[in-house]
Design an enzyme around this catalytic site. Structure first.
Site, PDB file in Angstrom:
ATOM      1  N   CYS A  81      46.185 -39.331 -38.678  1.00  0.00           N
ATOM      2  CA  CYS A  81      45.046 -40.234 -38.890  1.00  0.00           C
ATOM      3  C   CYS A  81      44.322 -39.832 -40.174  1.00  0.00           C
ATOM      4  O   CYS A  81      43.957 -38.672 -40.346  1.00  0.00           O
ATOM      5  CB  CYS A  81      44.098 -40.137 -37.699  1.00  0.00           C
ATOM      6  N   ASP A 136       5.118 -24.096 -33.375  1.00  0.00           N
ATOM      7  CA  ASP A 136       5.821 -24.835 -32.331  1.00  0.00           C
ATOM      8  C   ASP A 136       6.843 -23.944 -31.634  1.00  0.00           C
ATOM      9  O   ASP A 136       8.015 -23.905 -31.979  1.00  0.00           O
ATOM     10  CB  ASP A 136       6.501 -26.060 -32.956  1.00  0.00           C
ATOM     11  N   CYS A 139      42.765 -45.391 -37.765  1.00  0.00           N
ATOM     12  CA  CYS A 139      44.224 -45.458 -37.887  1.00  0.00           C
ATOM     13  C   CYS A 139      44.862 -46.296 -36.792  1.00  0.00           C
ATOM     14  O   CYS A 139      46.078 -46.472 -36.771  1.00  0.00           O
ATOM     15  CB  CYS A 139      44.821 -44.063 -37.850  1.00  0.00           C
ATOM     16  N   CYS A 159      41.206 -39.024 -31.119  1.00  0.00           N
ATOM     17  CA  CYS A 159      42.335 -39.765 -31.652  1.00  0.00           C
ATOM     18  C   CYS A 159      43.493 -38.781 -31.683  1.00  0.00           C
ATOM     19  O   CYS A 159      43.364 -37.678 -32.208  1.00  0.00           O
ATOM     20  CB  CYS A 159      42.008 -40.233 -33.069  1.00  0.00           C
ATOM     21  N   GLU A 181      -6.160 -22.460 -37.473  1.00  0.00           N
ATOM     22  CA  GLU A 181      -4.871 -21.758 -37.559  1.00  0.00           C
ATOM     23  C   GLU A 181      -3.758 -22.790 -37.483  1.00  0.00           C
ATOM     24  O   GLU A 181      -3.989 -23.895 -37.002  1.00  0.00           O
ATOM     25  CB  GLU A 181      -4.690 -20.817 -36.354  1.00  0.00           C
ATOM     26  N   LYS A 202      -3.273 -32.492 -34.017  1.00  0.00           N
ATOM     27  CA  LYS A 202      -1.820 -32.622 -34.177  1.00  0.00           C
ATOM     28  C   LYS A 202      -1.390 -33.501 -35.343  1.00  0.00           C
ATOM     29  O   LYS A 202      -2.076 -34.453 -35.697  1.00  0.00           O
ATOM     30  CB  LYS A 202      -1.233 -33.224 -32.901  1.00  0.00           C
ATOM     31  N   LYS A 219      -0.624 -24.493 -35.797  1.00  0.00           N
ATOM     32  CA  LYS A 219      -0.127 -24.577 -34.426  1.00  0.00           C
ATOM     33  C   LYS A 219       1.386 -24.418 -34.464  1.00  0.00           C
ATOM     34  O   LYS A 219       2.117 -25.346 -34.788  1.00  0.00           O
ATOM     35  CB  LYS A 219      -0.527 -25.904 -33.787  1.00  0.00           C
ATOM     36  N   TYR A 273       3.978 -14.254 -33.041  1.00  0.00           N
ATOM     37  CA  TYR A 273       2.710 -14.323 -33.765  1.00  0.00           C
ATOM     38  C   TYR A 273       1.578 -14.238 -32.747  1.00  0.00           C
ATOM     39  O   TYR A 273       1.523 -15.034 -31.799  1.00  0.00           O
ATOM     40  CB  TYR A 273       2.594 -15.640 -34.525  1.00  0.00           C
ATOM     41  N   ARG A 285       4.368 -18.191 -20.460  1.00  0.00           N
ATOM     42  CA  ARG A 285       3.237 -18.978 -19.984  1.00  0.00           C
ATOM     43  C   ARG A 285       3.522 -19.560 -18.600  1.00  0.00           C
ATOM     44  O   ARG A 285       2.643 -19.599 -17.745  1.00  0.00           O
ATOM     45  CB  ARG A 285       2.942 -20.107 -20.970  1.00  0.00           C
ATOM     46  N   CYS A 339      41.840 -45.767 -32.266  1.00  0.00           N
ATOM     47  CA  CYS A 339      41.044 -45.142 -33.315  1.00  0.00           C
ATOM     48  C   CYS A 339      40.649 -46.191 -34.356  1.00  0.00           C
ATOM     49  O   CYS A 339      41.503 -46.933 -34.845  1.00  0.00           O
ATOM     50  CB  CYS A 339      41.850 -44.026 -33.970  1.00  0.00           C
ATOM     51  N   LYS A 372     -10.648 -23.615 -33.392  1.00  0.00           N
ATOM     52  CA  LYS A 372     -11.401 -22.926 -32.333  1.00  0.00           C
ATOM     53  C   LYS A 372     -12.818 -22.623 -32.819  1.00  0.00           C
ATOM     54  O   LYS A 372     -13.009 -22.253 -33.984  1.00  0.00           O
ATOM     55  CB  LYS A 372     -10.711 -21.595 -31.984  1.00  0.00           C
TER      56      LYS A 372
HETATM   57  S1  IVH Z   1      -4.683 -20.964 -28.697  1.00  0.00           S
HETATM   58  C1  IVH Z   1      -7.101 -21.316 -24.921  1.00  0.00           C
HETATM   59  N1  IVH Z   1      -3.568 -20.781 -31.098  1.00  0.00           N
HETATM   60  O1  IVH Z   1      -0.266 -24.439 -28.483  1.00  0.00           O
HETATM   61  C2  IVH Z   1      -6.285 -20.981 -26.125  1.00  0.00           C
HETATM   62  N2  IVH Z   1      -2.355 -21.836 -29.339  1.00  0.00           N
HETATM   63  O2  IVH Z   1      -1.371 -26.726 -26.778  1.00  0.00           O
HETATM   64  C3  IVH Z   1      -4.957 -21.644 -26.090  1.00  0.00           C
HETATM   65  N3  IVH Z   1      -0.134 -22.609 -29.985  1.00  0.00           N
HETATM   66  O3  IVH Z   1      -0.063 -23.110 -25.241  1.00  0.00           O
HETATM   67  C4  IVH Z   1      -4.002 -21.285 -27.112  1.00  0.00           C
HETATM   68  N4  IVH Z   1      -0.213 -21.930 -32.076  1.00  0.00           N
HETATM   69  O4  IVH Z   1       1.606 -22.292 -27.007  1.00  0.00           O
HETATM   70  C5  IVH Z   1      -3.430 -21.212 -29.816  1.00  0.00           C
HETATM   71  N5  IVH Z   1      -2.680 -20.542 -33.232  1.00  0.00           N
HETATM   72  C6  IVH Z   1      -2.556 -20.970 -31.957  1.00  0.00           C
HETATM   73  C7  IVH Z   1      -1.389 -21.614 -31.494  1.00  0.00           C
HETATM   74  C8  IVH Z   1      -1.333 -22.036 -30.169  1.00  0.00           C
HETATM   75  C9  IVH Z   1       0.518 -22.527 -31.152  1.00  0.00           C
HETATM   76  C10 IVH Z   1       0.406 -23.256 -28.760  1.00  0.00           C
HETATM   77  C11 IVH Z   1       0.304 -22.402 -27.524  1.00  0.00           C
HETATM   78  C12 IVH Z   1      -0.527 -23.203 -26.570  1.00  0.00           C
HETATM   79  C13 IVH Z   1      -0.395 -24.590 -27.094  1.00  0.00           C
HETATM   80  C14 IVH Z   1      -1.630 -25.380 -26.742  1.00  0.00           C
END
Ligand code: IVH
Length: 661
Positions: free
Chosen positions: A426, A117, A406, A421, A113, A311, A115, A221, A136, A403, A287
């Site tokens: 100016c 931010d 000028c 300024c 999936e 990452k 990640k 999400y 969290r 400045c 996962k």
């Molecule tokens: S799974 C044990 N899925 O990334 C399962 N996390 O570094 C843990 N995050 O705290 C989370 N997208 O805030 C999961 N598709 C995704 C994610 C995701 C972003 C964030 C989440 C988590 C952090 C882990």
């Protein structure tokens, strides 16, 4: 009678929920915004007339909560762990080897999936209704943000599930567009900016006023469903599909992978495509699909052994500050800018980063010659995060006393972060102020861009904004790259700008702290520029949102003789100095009273007002029982709460335009 009303209410709610889901989650609306708003309006009106039928899961009740005192701490059903990181392909292959060994030769699959931010949030449902939303926090204990979370449109307030109680975990994010809009608005109002969408999502979720969260356009999400803190489905893939079926927004960009190479391919694909996304991602999450296998692998103290965050290289880089120079803005503000040894940050070469002001430089402890970490986020100007190594021959930056453009005096008023300024003539200030004068939210003079303004100022053809109205086609054709045709067009545009209404003229003047919104409020309250120019501080402060700082600034502007002369010349040129409210009898909104609050997506406040009035409606300054509708935009004020308390229908810009026709 009341039975049929109740049925109609139920029907409307079902319809609204269905359309919200189609719109917010699937991005596949079946009806227009206006049709949708009509459904909501009908429901609001029925609920207003029959408050006994109002229920907390009604789509009208997303923003119901009052400002909170603080957040209650709540323990999570099971820890919200973070993930270990793989920073490159080798580290990911190491992770895979550990999984393979842990599963002793069993075949397994991965789910990949994006990640996202943002920040993670757990949402509890009881009997199909949101019962609690918790951030969290430290993973064990988070904060109860239920009232705020309820305002997120992609979070269903009600789901049809046979499960009596369950918990969803997912990510709260802010789209880049919403982020940029928010920051632009904050900049215009002199508020501190958010560094990136993640911080701004976190900040928006943790405000004490749900109406503010509502205005921030957050998204949720979902990526996990738990019952009693444990996974409920047999595989993660099934879990994601179930979440989507329940009506949650689940990121579509996911894949079931049979081996490491599939995962790496997915990772690479999104490394390329991440720039095309409407939101920021910092990697992909991988996962193990089967929950039984996840159980076998278990957890370390900090993170699951069955998942990893693969990452992308951070959009941060280290480089040396070769110099710090100041840029002079429209109000004369001197902004220190770091000139960097050019460095590649996530595919873009960066040579400059903003240091904002003297205080920021002090906070960072940065000097010329230091090695610093810089960060790029979205499309915003890169910024310095921290000093990583002090330069051997480092030397401190000193805000110039004069400045750089000028040579005028630079002053920093007590209590202000900015050094300015003070020479109103100016050239740097002049150029910026002309660009502001011509901008869309001010006089709206198309075609008056950077290059042209540079020439006009450098050649001494324009010494203040009033000079623009004396320009002729002949003058303009003397400039580089300016033919008769474009010269004529520009003169036309300047001519046309004389019709823009007073609020925009006032904004165009560039009085410090008087932006679009304040200008509109002032014009509404005083009706003419002369009345504003002659008002004392006390009278000015009677206008909503005008405090001592703003009123002082306005007085200082009009007390300055240069500015008064400038204003006189603009009057002679024919700009709109009065603001009349015309009312059309027999219009569609006749007899209806509206109150505006917040920033609307397209119309300025005074545009909205004049449209309403042109359609026969009235715009009032405050909400009362006589108000028919409150039109709310982004960052609505207390008027919105008042409307909710009195049960007055709240509509958005689209609905307003639809009513006007
Ligand atoms: S799974 C044990 N899925 O990334 C399962 N996390 O570094 C843990 N995050 O705290 C989370 N997208 O805030 C999961 N598709 C995704 C994610 C995701 C972003 C964030 C989440 C988590 C952090 C882990």
């Amino acid at each position: 009678m009341s039975e049929s009303v109740r049925q109609r209410i139920e029907h409307l709610r079902d319809e609204i929920r269905r359309h919200e889901y189609l719109y917010y989650v699937l991005d596949q609306p079946e009806i227009t915004d206006a049709e949708f708003d009509r459904l909501v309006r009908e429901l609001q009106e029925l609920e207003k007339a029959h408050p006994e039928f109002v229920t907390p899961d009604s789509p009208t009740q997303r923003v119901g909560g009052k400002p909170r005192e603080g957040f209650v701490k709540v323990r999570h059903s099971s820890p919200m762990l973070s993930l270990d990181n793989a920073l490159n392909e080798n580290e990911f292959r190491d992770f895979d080897r550990r999984v393979r060994e842990g599963l002793r030769g069993e075949p397994y699959q991965y789910v990949t999936e994006l990640k996202l931010d943002g920040l993670s949030m757990a949402v509890h449902y009881r009997d199909g209704l949101v019962s609690r939303a918790i951030t969290r926090g430290d993973g064990a204990v988070g904060e109860d943000v239920t009232d705020n979370a309820r305002t997120i449109h992609t979070l269903p307030l009600r789901v049809k599930s046979e499960l009596p109680a369950f918990e969803v975990r997912g990510e709260v994010i802010m789209h880049l567009r919403a982020f940029e809009r928010l920051n632009a608005e904050r900049a215009a109002r002199g508020l501190p900016l958010y560094a990136n969408p993640r911080n701004s999502a976190a900040g928006s979720l943790r405000v004490l006023e749900p109406a503010i969260t509502a205005s921030r356009q957050l998204e949720y999400y979902a990526y996990l469903l738990l019952v009693d803190g444990q996974p409920y489905y047999e595989t993660h893939w099934e879990c994601l599909e179930a979440l989507a079926r329940l009506g949650f927004k689940v990121n579509k960009n996911r894949r079931l992978c049979n081996n490491v190479d599939d995962v790496v391919a997915f990772y690479r694909e999104w490394e390329e495509k991440r720039e095309t996304l409407a939101y920021e991602i910092d990697g992909v999450v991988v996962k193990v699909n089967a929950i039984s296998q996840q159980r076998k692998l278990g957890f370390t103290a900090k993170a699951p052994r069955w998942a990893i965050a693969f990452k992308y290289a951070a959009r941060q880089a280290e480089t040396v500050i070769d110099n710090i120079e100041v840029q002079v803005g429209r109000t004369g503000t001197l902004t220190p800018v770091a000139h960097l040894r050019p460095v590649n940050v996530g595919g873009v070469t960066v040579a400059r980063a903003t240091l904002h002001n003297e205080d920021e430089i002090k906070r960072l402890g940065v000097e010329i010659g230091d090695t610093v970490l810089i960060e790029r986020s979205g499309d915003v100007i890169p910024k310095v995060v921290r000093v990583t190594k002090q330069g051997e021959h480092r030397r401190p930056f000193q805000m110039p006393k004069q400045c750089p453009v000028c040579n005028g005096d630079v002053v920093r008023e007590p209590g202000e972060a900015a050094s300015r300024c003070i020479n109103t003539n100016c050239p740097a200030r002049l150029k910026e102020s002309i660009l502001h004068f011509a901008s869309r939210s001010a006089m709206g003079i198309d075609g008056l861009g950077d290059a042209l303004v540079d020439q006009l100022v450098d050649r001494g053809m324009v010494r203040n904004v009033a000079d623009l109205f004396d320009l002729t086609v002949e003058d303009l054709t003397k400039l580089d790259r300016m033919g008769t045709k474009s010269a004529k067009k520009l003169i036309d545009n300047i001519e046309r700008s004389k019709h823009v209404p007073l609020p925009r003229v006032l904004n165009a003047l560039g009085i410090p702290f008087v932006g679009e919104r304040t200008a509109a409020l002032l014009a509404e309250a005083f009706g003419s520029l002369d009345a504003i120019a002659h008002a004392d501080r006390e009278e000015l402060q009677r206008v909503e949102e005008v405090g001592p700082k703003v009123s002082d600034s306005i007085r200082r502007f009009f007390d300055e003789s240069h500015n008064r002369e400038l204003v006189e010349r603009l009057r002679v040129a024919g700009l709109q100095f009065t603001y009349e409210v015309r009312r059309k009898p027999g219009g569609k909104l006749e007899g209806k009273t509206f109150v505006l609050t917040g920033t609307l997506p397209n119309l300025t406040r005074e545009e909205a007002k004049s449209r309403i009035e042109a359609a026969g409606g009235t715009v009032a300054g405050s909400v009362s029982r006589n108000t028919d509708y409150v039109v709310a935009g982004e960052n609505p004020g207390s008027k919105l709460d008042k409307a909710r308390t009195l049960g007055i229908p709240v509509i958005d810009e689209a609905a307003l335009l639809e009513m006007i026709g």
